[in-house]
Design a protein around this motif. Structure first.
Motif, PDB file in Angstrom:
ATOM      1  N   GLU A  97       7.065   2.872  -9.463  1.00 13.41           N
ATOM      2  CA  GLU A  97       8.263   3.069  -8.655  1.00 13.41           C
ATOM      3  C   GLU A  97       8.973   4.365  -9.055  1.00 13.41           C
ATOM      4  OE1 GLU A  97      12.514   0.928  -7.578  1.00 13.41           O
ATOM      5  OE2 GLU A  97      11.022  -0.176  -8.726  1.00 13.41           O
ATOM      6  N   ASP A 119       8.325   2.412   0.331  1.00 14.37           N
ATOM      7  CA  ASP A 119       7.866   3.788   0.129  1.00 14.37           C
ATOM      8  C   ASP A 119       8.603   4.714   1.094  1.00 14.37           C
ATOM      9  OD1 ASP A 119       6.095   2.696  -1.686  1.00 14.37           O
ATOM     10  OD2 ASP A 119       4.350   2.884  -0.373  1.00 14.37           O
ATOM     11  N   LYS A 143       7.162   6.665  -4.195  1.00 16.08           N
ATOM     12  CA  LYS A 143       6.774   5.260  -4.336  1.00 16.08           C
ATOM     13  C   LYS A 143       8.012   4.396  -4.481  1.00 16.08           C
ATOM     14  CE  LYS A 143       3.780   1.902  -5.620  1.00 16.08           C
ATOM     15  NZ  LYS A 143       4.552   0.771  -5.158  1.00 16.08           N
ATOM     16  N   SER A 146       1.684  -1.873  -3.493  1.00 16.12           N
ATOM     17  CA  SER A 146       1.294  -1.092  -2.341  1.00 16.12           C
ATOM     18  C   SER A 146      -0.208  -0.931  -2.334  1.00 16.12           C
ATOM     19  CB  SER A 146       1.973   0.287  -2.404  1.00 16.12           C
ATOM     20  OG  SER A 146       1.606   1.063  -1.290  1.00 16.12           O
ATOM     21  N   GLY A 171      -0.368   4.410   1.275  1.00 15.07           N
ATOM     22  CA  GLY A 171       0.729   5.365   1.233  1.00 15.07           C
ATOM     23  C   GLY A 171       0.882   6.053   2.567  1.00 15.07           C
TER      24      GLY A 171
END
Length: 169
Positions: free
Chosen positions: A6, A40, A93, A98, A101
């Motif tokens: 993150e 994101d 991020k 996830s 992306g």
């Protein structure tokens, strides 16, 4: 950035660009595909340079977030740079897991104003064959400089699409 932590980010920067018109209007157009987490972010920055500031000053122009997409989405961003500049795409991020992306493609920069309204119809062949004749699709409401509200509408039929601009109350 599926494996990132993150707050981590990745950037894609253009070469230094030079405005050639006195009006200082630029429209950045690109497509993006989002396969990551809702948290994101895709940030679009402009870094402006001058003789005294050779490192450049970053200005956030647009931020894209939200759920993953099932198709490529068209995006327009007004830049309006007055000095030499770079465009910086930054993916950051967010919290949570996830599996993908953001991807960007077909990047185009023109010294014109961005369109005020676009209407992207996804899977149009499927919609034409499965929708009832006369099905209507509407863009979000837009406002002219004079204060008029309008939207673009598409009316589907089995063999064609009619496009209209409507003044709305």
């Amino acid at each position: 950035m599926a494996s990132g932590q993150e707050g981590q980010s990745a950037r894609l920067e253009t070469q230094i660009l030079h405005p050639t018109r006195r009006c200082n209007v630029q429209c950045l157009r690109f497509y993006y595909f989002h396969t990551g987490n809702e948290a994101d972010k895709l940030n679009i920055w402009v870094r402006e340079f001058d003789e005294q500031d050779t490192e450049g000053t970053l200005h956030l122009m647009e931020q894209i977030t939200g759920p993953p997409t099932s198709h490529w989405k068209l995006q327009h961003v007004s830049l309006n740079a007055t000095k030499n500049f770079q465009v910086v795409f930054e993916v950051r991020k967010g919290a949570g897991s996830s599996t993908g992306g953001f991807s960007v493609d077909d990047i185009n920069l023109s010294e014109t104003e961005c369109p005020h309204v676009t209407l992207q119809i996804d899977e149009i062949e499927k919609m034409l064959s499965t929708s009832a004749s006369g099905t209507r699709i509407y863009s979000p409401r837009q406002y002219s400089k004079e204060g008029y509200a309008y939207r673009v509408s598409a009316i589907l039929s089995k063999t064609h699409v009619g496009m209209y601009v409507q003044l709305v109350w």
